[in-house]
Design a protein around this motif. Structure first.
Motif, PDB file in Angstrom:
ATOM      1  N   ASN A  40       1.156  -1.531   0.364  1.00 23.58           N
ATOM      2  CA  ASN A  40      -0.022   0.147   0.119  1.00 23.58           C
ATOM      3  C   ASN A  40       0.918   1.425   0.468  1.00 23.58           C
ATOM      4  N   VAL A  41       1.148   1.704  -0.917  1.00 26.81           N
ATOM      5  CA  VAL A  41       1.490   3.534  -0.797  1.00 26.81           C
ATOM      6  C   VAL A  41      -0.107   4.397  -0.570  1.00 26.81           C
ATOM      7  N   PHE A  42       0.625   4.710   0.358  1.00 28.81           N
ATOM      8  CA  PHE A  42      -0.390   6.198   0.715  1.00 28.81           C
ATOM      9  C   PHE A  42      -0.782   6.713  -0.580  1.00 28.81           C
ATOM     10  N   GLY A  43      -1.897   7.200  -0.529  1.00 30.59           N
ATOM     11  CA  GLY A  43      -2.630   8.437  -1.591  1.00 30.59           C
ATOM     12  C   GLY A  43      -1.850   8.004  -2.910  1.00 30.59           C
ATOM     13  N   GLU A  44      -1.649   6.713  -3.516  1.00 30.10           N
ATOM     14  CA  GLU A  44      -1.159   6.712  -4.972  1.00 30.10           C
ATOM     15  C   GLU A  44      -1.799   4.789  -5.213  1.00 30.10           C
ATOM     16  N   LYS A  45      -3.362   4.940  -5.882  1.00 28.16           N
ATOM     17  CA  LYS A  45      -3.603   4.063  -6.140  1.00 28.16           C
ATOM     18  C   LYS A  45      -3.359   3.044  -7.102  1.00 28.16           C
ATOM     19  N   ASP A  46      -2.194   3.709  -7.957  1.00 29.67           N
ATOM     20  CA  ASP A  46      -1.925   2.873  -8.724  1.00 29.67           C
ATOM     21  C   ASP A  46      -0.537   2.454  -8.301  1.00 29.67           C
ATOM     22  N   LEU A  47      -0.152   2.168  -7.050  1.00 29.46           N
ATOM     23  CA  LEU A  47       1.090   2.021  -6.467  1.00 29.46           C
ATOM     24  C   LEU A  47       1.210   0.749  -6.034  1.00 29.46           C
ATOM     25  N   SER A  48      -0.012   0.451  -5.192  1.00 28.76           N
ATOM     26  CA  SER A  48      -0.968  -0.331  -4.633  1.00 28.76           C
ATOM     27  C   SER A  48      -0.989  -1.131  -4.823  1.00 28.76           C
ATOM     28  N   ILE A  49      -0.374  -2.201  -3.966  1.00 33.16           N
ATOM     29  CA  ILE A  49      -0.890  -3.711  -4.231  1.00 33.16           C
ATOM     30  C   ILE A  49      -2.185  -4.607  -4.012  1.00 33.16           C
ATOM     31  N   GLU A  50      -2.902  -5.311  -4.143  1.00 25.20           N
ATOM     32  CA  GLU A  50      -3.911  -5.506  -3.463  1.00 25.20           C
ATOM     33  C   GLU A  50      -3.457  -6.592  -3.038  1.00 25.20           C
ATOM     34  N   GLU A  51      -2.665  -7.453  -3.697  1.00 25.46           N
ATOM     35  CA  GLU A  51      -2.817  -8.907  -2.980  1.00 25.46           C
ATOM     36  C   GLU A  51      -1.472  -9.503  -4.652  1.00 25.46           C
ATOM     37  N   ILE A  52      -0.111  -9.740  -4.070  1.00 28.54           N
ATOM     38  CA  ILE A  52       0.727 -10.371  -5.134  1.00 28.54           C
ATOM     39  C   ILE A  52       1.684 -11.655  -4.747  1.00 28.54           C
ATOM     40  N   ARG A  53       1.458 -13.052  -5.315  1.00 28.54           N
ATOM     41  CA  ARG A  53       2.286 -13.658  -4.458  1.00 28.54           C
ATOM     42  C   ARG A  53       4.069 -14.074  -5.798  1.00 28.54           C
ATOM     43  N   LEU A  54       4.645 -14.117  -4.476  1.00 29.76           N
ATOM     44  CA  LEU A  54       6.185 -14.131  -4.872  1.00 29.76           C
ATOM     45  C   LEU A  54       6.492 -15.379  -5.966  1.00 29.76           C
ATOM     46  N   ASN A  55       7.459 -15.178  -6.949  1.00 30.64           N
ATOM     47  CA  ASN A  55       7.231 -16.452  -7.578  1.00 30.64           C
ATOM     48  C   ASN A  55       8.700 -17.981  -7.375  1.00 30.64           C
ATOM     49  N   ASP A  56       8.891 -18.081  -8.246  1.00 33.67           N
ATOM     50  CA  ASP A  56       9.532 -19.813  -7.097  1.00 33.67           C
ATOM     51  C   ASP A  56      10.575 -19.108  -6.469  1.00 33.67           C
ATOM     52  N   ALA A  57      11.642 -17.677  -7.655  1.00 28.62           N
ATOM     53  CA  ALA A  57      13.019 -17.059  -7.191  1.00 28.62           C
ATOM     54  C   ALA A  57      12.203 -15.877  -5.446  1.00 28.62           C
ATOM     55  N   GLY A  58      11.399 -15.774  -5.472  1.00 28.28           N
ATOM     56  CA  GLY A  58      11.195 -15.043  -4.505  1.00 28.28           C
ATOM     57  C   GLY A  58      10.744 -13.834  -5.121  1.00 28.28           C
ATOM     58  N   ILE A  59      10.646 -13.796  -6.400  1.00 33.30           N
ATOM     59  CA  ILE A  59      11.108 -11.818  -6.341  1.00 33.30           C
ATOM     60  C   ILE A  59       9.140 -11.700  -7.106  1.00 33.30           C
ATOM     61  N   PHE A  60       9.142 -10.226  -6.899  1.00 31.78           N
ATOM     62  CA  PHE A  60       7.547 -10.029  -7.638  1.00 31.78           C
ATOM     63  C   PHE A  60       7.934  -8.914  -8.381  1.00 31.78           C
ATOM     64  N   SER A  61       7.290  -8.313 -10.325  1.00 28.30           N
ATOM     65  CA  SER A  61       7.403  -6.913  -9.873  1.00 28.30           C
ATOM     66  C   SER A  61       6.035  -6.145  -9.498  1.00 28.30           C
ATOM     67  N   TYR A  62       7.570  -4.406  -9.830  1.00 24.26           N
ATOM     68  CA  TYR A  62       6.304  -3.614  -9.028  1.00 24.26           C
ATOM     69  C   TYR A  62       6.760  -2.293 -10.320  1.00 24.26           C
ATOM     70  N   PRO A  63       5.576  -2.092  -9.947  1.00 23.74           N
ATOM     71  CA  PRO A  63       5.214  -0.173 -11.792  1.00 23.74           C
ATOM     72  C   PRO A  63       6.753   0.181 -11.272  1.00 23.74           C
ATOM     73  N   PHE A  64       7.403   0.805 -12.314  1.00 20.40           N
ATOM     74  CA  PHE A  64       8.822   1.727 -12.706  1.00 20.40           C
ATOM     75  C   PHE A  64      10.049   1.511 -12.044  1.00 20.40           C
ATOM     76  N   ILE A  65       9.856  -0.066 -10.751  1.00 16.64           N
ATOM     77  CA  ILE A  65      11.093  -0.542 -10.476  1.00 16.64           C
ATOM     78  C   ILE A  65      11.561  -1.353 -10.773  1.00 16.64           C
ATOM     79  N   GLY A  66      10.547  -2.536 -11.422  1.00 19.12           N
ATOM     80  CA  GLY A  66      10.478  -3.650 -12.239  1.00 19.12           C
ATOM     81  C   GLY A  66      10.399  -4.914 -11.545  1.00 19.12           C
ATOM     82  N   ASP A  67      11.960  -5.460 -11.883  1.00 19.53           N
ATOM     83  CA  ASP A  67      11.558  -6.790 -10.996  1.00 19.53           C
ATOM     84  C   ASP A  67      12.573  -6.904  -8.706  1.00 19.53           C
ATOM     85  N   VAL A  68      11.594  -6.572  -7.745  1.00 21.61           N
ATOM     86  CA  VAL A  68      12.311  -7.099  -6.676  1.00 21.61           C
ATOM     87  C   VAL A  68      11.773  -8.599  -5.840  1.00 21.61           C
ATOM     88  N   ARG A  69      13.965  -8.522  -5.487  1.00 18.48           N
ATOM     89  CA  ARG A  69      14.127  -9.432  -4.791  1.00 18.48           C
ATOM     90  C   ARG A  69      13.573  -9.378  -3.503  1.00 18.48           C
TER      91      ARG A  69
END
Length: 179
Positions: A40-69
């Motif tokens: 949750n990014v306060f005041g930024e609905k487009d950057l808030s993600i309700e539910e994201i599962r970490l992949n097999d490598a423990g990584i998720f993709s995030y807007p503007f940043i890319g892959d986050v380990r």
């Protein structure tokens, strides 16, 4: 009237204590593959993600940043990483919160009635894990229980008792007793 007030006070203290224990377990809990988080990014609905599962490598993709380990990091460490990455180029003063929605499963096999994977719950002991798996079979030995910790790179089984704390990703084996 006094009894009702006392009851509410006790109930409130119990709820406060359980939420403090959950917050403490979340603050030291290391994320890994299969965990589901909320960002949750306060005041930024487009950057808030309700539910994201970490992949097999423990990584998720995030807007503007890319892959986050996220593997091996706590929710607080992910909050700090996202805050630093969003600060400056994208937002002036981002307020980010990360929470664990669903922990990865633990696995139980051997002499239980319903072996398999079960969702982890904070405060879980082996006794409660056995109950989730339908209980012990008639041949089960409570003295021959081994557990392989997901965090243990050597994957060495260790002896456990029914009071042993279970962690997400653990593999529990309950052997037969010899009669």
């Amino acid at each position: 009237m006094v009894i009702r007030y006392f009851f509410r006070l006790i109930l409130g203290l119990l709820l406060l204590n359980s939420s403090a224990a959950l917050a403490e377990s979340n603050s030291t809990y290391k994320l890994a593959s299969g965990d589901v988080i909320r960002i949750n990014v306060f005041g930024e609905k487009d950057l808030s993600i309700e539910e994201i599962r970490l992949n097999d490598a423990g990584i998720f993709s995030y807007p503007f940043i890319g892959d986050v380990r996220a593997k091996g990091k706590t929710a607080a460490e992910i909050e700090q990483l996202l805050t630093e990455s969003l600060k400056g180029d994208y937002l002036v003063d981002p307020r980010v919160s990360v929470s664990v929605l669903t922990y990865r499963e633990f696995f139980i096999s051997g002499e239980v009635k319903e072996p398999g994977g079960y969702p982890f719950q904070p405060g879980l002991t082996l006794r409660r894990a056995v109950a989730l798996a339908g209980g012990l079979t008639e041949r089960a030995s409570t003295g021959r229980i081994s557990i392989i910790r997901d965090q243990d790179a050597s994957r060495t089984p260790e002896q456990a008792t029914l009071d042993t704390v279970v962690m997400p990703g653990d593999t529990i084996t309950i052997d037969q007793g010899f009669f």
